[in-house]
Motif scaffolding. Sequence first.
Motif, PDB file in Angstrom:
ATOM      1  N   VAL A 350       0.632   4.077 -12.673  1.00 51.46           N
ATOM      2  CA  VAL A 350       1.759   5.015 -12.758  1.00 51.46           C
ATOM      3  C   VAL A 350       1.255   6.386 -13.209  1.00 51.46           C
ATOM      4  O   VAL A 350       1.586   7.419 -12.621  1.00 51.46           O
ATOM      5  CB  VAL A 350       2.848   4.496 -13.724  1.00 51.46           C
ATOM      6  CG1 VAL A 350       3.929   5.560 -13.915  1.00 51.46           C
ATOM      7  CG2 VAL A 350       3.474   3.217 -13.191  1.00 51.46           C
ATOM      8  N   ALA A 351       0.428   6.400 -14.255  1.00 48.39           N
ATOM      9  CA  ALA A 351      -0.106   7.670 -14.765  1.00 48.39           C
ATOM     10  C   ALA A 351      -0.990   8.354 -13.729  1.00 48.39           C
ATOM     11  O   ALA A 351      -0.972   9.584 -13.597  1.00 48.39           O
ATOM     12  CB  ALA A 351      -0.902   7.417 -16.050  1.00 48.39           C
ATOM     13  N   ALA A 352      -1.752   7.563 -12.967  1.00 47.40           N
ATOM     14  CA  ALA A 352      -2.653   8.136 -11.966  1.00 47.40           C
ATOM     15  C   ALA A 352      -1.908   8.782 -10.810  1.00 47.40           C
ATOM     16  O   ALA A 352      -2.468   9.614 -10.091  1.00 47.40           O
ATOM     17  CB  ALA A 352      -3.595   7.058 -11.439  1.00 47.40           C
ATOM     18  N   ALA A 353      -0.649   8.420 -10.610  1.00 49.74           N
ATOM     19  CA  ALA A 353       0.134   8.991  -9.506  1.00 49.74           C
ATOM     20  C   ALA A 353       0.285  10.506  -9.647  1.00 49.74           C
ATOM     21  O   ALA A 353       0.537  11.206  -8.660  1.00 49.74           O
ATOM     22  CB  ALA A 353       1.510   8.335  -9.443  1.00 49.74           C
ATOM     23  N   GLU A 354       0.105  11.027 -10.852  1.00 51.90           N
ATOM     24  CA  GLU A 354       0.226  12.471 -11.073  1.00 51.90           C
ATOM     25  C   GLU A 354      -0.856  13.233 -10.327  1.00 51.90           C
ATOM     26  O   GLU A 354      -0.663  14.389  -9.951  1.00 51.90           O
ATOM     27  CB  GLU A 354       0.151  12.781 -12.570  1.00 51.90           C
ATOM     28  CG  GLU A 354       0.322  14.247 -12.906  1.00 51.90           C
ATOM     29  CD  GLU A 354       0.307  14.519 -14.402  1.00 51.90           C
ATOM     30  OE1 GLU A 354      -0.007  15.659 -14.777  1.00 51.90           O
ATOM     31  OE2 GLU A 354       0.605  13.589 -15.192  1.00 51.90           O
ATOM     32  N   LEU A 362      -1.032   8.077  -1.560  1.00 45.84           N
ATOM     33  CA  LEU A 362       0.055   8.103  -2.541  1.00 45.84           C
ATOM     34  C   LEU A 362       1.096   7.032  -2.211  1.00 45.84           C
ATOM     35  O   LEU A 362       1.621   6.371  -3.108  1.00 45.84           O
ATOM     36  CB  LEU A 362       0.701   9.485  -2.566  1.00 45.84           C
ATOM     37  CG  LEU A 362       1.774   9.723  -3.635  1.00 45.84           C
ATOM     38  CD1 LEU A 362       1.218   9.477  -5.031  1.00 45.84           C
ATOM     39  CD2 LEU A 362       2.333  11.140  -3.521  1.00 45.84           C
ATOM     40  N   LYS A 363       1.386   6.844  -0.918  1.00 46.97           N
ATOM     41  CA  LYS A 363       2.317   5.789  -0.518  1.00 46.97           C
ATOM     42  C   LYS A 363       1.758   4.415  -0.878  1.00 46.97           C
ATOM     43  O   LYS A 363       2.477   3.537  -1.362  1.00 46.97           O
ATOM     44  CB  LYS A 363       2.591   5.870   0.974  1.00 46.97           C
ATOM     45  CG  LYS A 363       3.456   7.054   1.381  1.00 46.97           C
ATOM     46  CD  LYS A 363       3.709   7.057   2.884  1.00 46.97           C
ATOM     47  CE  LYS A 363       4.566   8.256   3.291  1.00 46.97           C
ATOM     48  NZ  LYS A 363       4.770   8.302   4.765  1.00 46.97           N
ATOM     49  N   LEU A 364       0.454   4.220  -0.624  1.00 49.08           N
ATOM     50  CA  LEU A 364      -0.193   2.952  -0.960  1.00 49.08           C
ATOM     51  C   LEU A 364      -0.137   2.712  -2.465  1.00 49.08           C
ATOM     52  O   LEU A 364       0.150   1.594  -2.926  1.00 49.08           O
ATOM     53  CB  LEU A 364      -1.641   2.965  -0.474  1.00 49.08           C
ATOM     54  CG  LEU A 364      -2.487   1.724  -0.810  1.00 49.08           C
ATOM     55  CD1 LEU A 364      -1.862   0.467  -0.221  1.00 49.08           C
ATOM     56  CD2 LEU A 364      -3.919   1.916  -0.316  1.00 49.08           C
ATOM     57  N   LEU A 365      -0.394   3.780  -3.236  1.00 42.79           N
ATOM     58  CA  LEU A 365      -0.327   3.666  -4.691  1.00 42.79           C
ATOM     59  C   LEU A 365       1.088   3.301  -5.127  1.00 42.79           C
ATOM     60  O   LEU A 365       1.279   2.498  -6.049  1.00 42.79           O
ATOM     61  CB  LEU A 365      -0.761   4.987  -5.335  1.00 42.79           C
ATOM     62  CG  LEU A 365      -0.769   5.042  -6.863  1.00 42.79           C
ATOM     63  CD1 LEU A 365      -1.662   3.953  -7.441  1.00 42.79           C
ATOM     64  CD2 LEU A 365      -1.228   6.410  -7.344  1.00 42.79           C
ATOM     65  N   GLY A 366       2.091   3.884  -4.463  1.00 41.91           N
ATOM     66  CA  GLY A 366       3.473   3.547  -4.788  1.00 41.91           C
ATOM     67  C   GLY A 366       3.771   2.075  -4.574  1.00 41.91           C
ATOM     68  O   GLY A 366       4.455   1.440  -5.391  1.00 41.91           O
ATOM     69  N   LEU A 367       3.236   1.501  -3.494  1.00 42.29           N
ATOM     70  CA  LEU A 367       3.429   0.074  -3.236  1.00 42.29           C
ATOM     71  C   LEU A 367       2.758  -0.774  -4.306  1.00 42.29           C
ATOM     72  O   LEU A 367       3.312  -1.796  -4.753  1.00 42.29           O
ATOM     73  CB  LEU A 367       2.871  -0.283  -1.853  1.00 42.29           C
ATOM     74  CG  LEU A 367       3.617   0.309  -0.651  1.00 42.29           C
ATOM     75  CD1 LEU A 367       2.881  -0.018   0.650  1.00 42.29           C
ATOM     76  CD2 LEU A 367       5.046  -0.227  -0.589  1.00 42.29           C
ATOM     77  N   VAL A 368       1.571  -0.361  -4.727  1.00 42.86           N
ATOM     78  CA  VAL A 368       0.858  -1.076  -5.800  1.00 42.86           C
ATOM     79  C   VAL A 368       1.678  -1.062  -7.084  1.00 42.86           C
ATOM     80  O   VAL A 368       1.849  -2.086  -7.755  1.00 42.86           O
ATOM     81  CB  VAL A 368      -0.536  -0.443  -6.045  1.00 42.86           C
ATOM     82  CG1 VAL A 368      -1.182  -1.020  -7.306  1.00 42.86           C
ATOM     83  CG2 VAL A 368      -1.442  -0.668  -4.844  1.00 42.86           C
ATOM     84  N   ILE A 369       2.226   0.115  -7.409  1.00 48.23           N
ATOM     85  CA  ILE A 369       3.012   0.259  -8.639  1.00 48.23           C
ATOM     86  C   ILE A 369       4.251  -0.625  -8.601  1.00 48.23           C
ATOM     87  O   ILE A 369       4.561  -1.334  -9.569  1.00 48.23           O
ATOM     88  CB  ILE A 369       3.402   1.738  -8.851  1.00 48.23           C
ATOM     89  CG1 ILE A 369       2.167   2.572  -9.190  1.00 48.23           C
ATOM     90  CG2 ILE A 369       4.451   1.872  -9.954  1.00 48.23           C
ATOM     91  CD1 ILE A 369       2.406   4.069  -9.164  1.00 48.23           C
TER      92      ILE A 369
END
Length: 414
Positions: A350-354, A362-369
């Motif tokens: 979540v913090a790394a999304a910044e 970013l979309k892939l990271l959102g799915l992971v989160i």
Amino acid sequence: MSSPNLERAQLLLEQNRGSDAEEYARLAIQDDPNAALAYLYLSSALMQQNKDRDALAPAQEALSLDPDNPYTHAHIARVHYHLENWKKAEAAANQALRMYPEDSDMFGLLAYLAARKADWEKSLELAETGLSFDSDHVLCTNARANALTKLKRSDDAQDSLDYALKRDPENPYTHYQKGHVLLEGGKYDEAAKHFCEALRLAPNFEDAKEGLVEALKAKHFVYSLFLKYIFFMSRLKPGVQMGIIFGGYFAQRILSESLASAGQYGVASAVRIVYGVFAFFTWTASSLFNLLLFVHPMGRYALSERQRKVAAGVGACVAMILASLALHFSTNIEGLLYGALAFATCSLPVAAAEYATNPGKLKLLGLVIVAQCLCALGAFALYLSGDPATADGPATIAIITGVAFTWLSAFFRN
């Protein structure tokens, strides 16, 4: 002979009217589909509107039509730099310099690329070479000041920037760099003033907004210590940084296991906890302190929409950590400690999304989160319902995901 549409596009670009310049550049392309300059103007107009990905195709078309023009290669270098295609940016900049060896813009760009590798001596050399051709060049002046600061020559950096500001007091980029030097020197109030001045001159200057946010947060003693650690690490080459990170991890493992083997279980646990808190804080400190700026009269305007969302997300993770611990101590449900750890690891991506900039990543990271947080919440509910055997599964998935993310985080940042 230049077409009226092409001349109009050039004039609008000089006035920073990217949207209008785009219209006339497209008309110029209709006038002459083989006009390389029209494609360059179109690419520049798109960049002025922060449409960097769209700017690449017309820039490449211009290059195919006029491959012997150093300006075309220089423009391609700038586009790739904005897209964070570092190797392509470096190759294009070097090609531009082979064709025109006195291009200060390209020396400044290469200086910043060297800074990304923490090669501060090389960055300084490149910036000073660019300044030898244009002593007032803003990009090279700022790159030189940045390198001098990292080489612990802050006084020289400030003198250079003060001279530049005397020559051009209305330059937002020089004010930004001055603020950055002061920030690294611990002069947070003065740094904030220069970031504010940069924003007055260029209201959409995102780096200046981020600098202002850091200056405001640095007034908190705990965050100022964290910022000093970040600046210390930024001076080191990437390999040395990784050595410190992994060395710290294995050092605490060896120390805690040695203490446990000697029967010092309490001390061993304390070592693990201290290291865990430190590691957690290095990942989440920026977002946690952004929460404090929600109520700051200046800070709430400086925070970007993404910073607000990330801070809220990290704050929600911390709230769930505290809720899990509070319920553990009040109900004696042992599994809630494991649940608290699951929420702690959720805060890392979540913090790394910044800092994720690539839309696809970013979309892939959102799915992971989302997947990780659902696992943690599911485990929390199962622990409360009295089904710890089932709850351990999703909690373990959340924790493994968070740990794996720490090893893969560089993929999402680049």
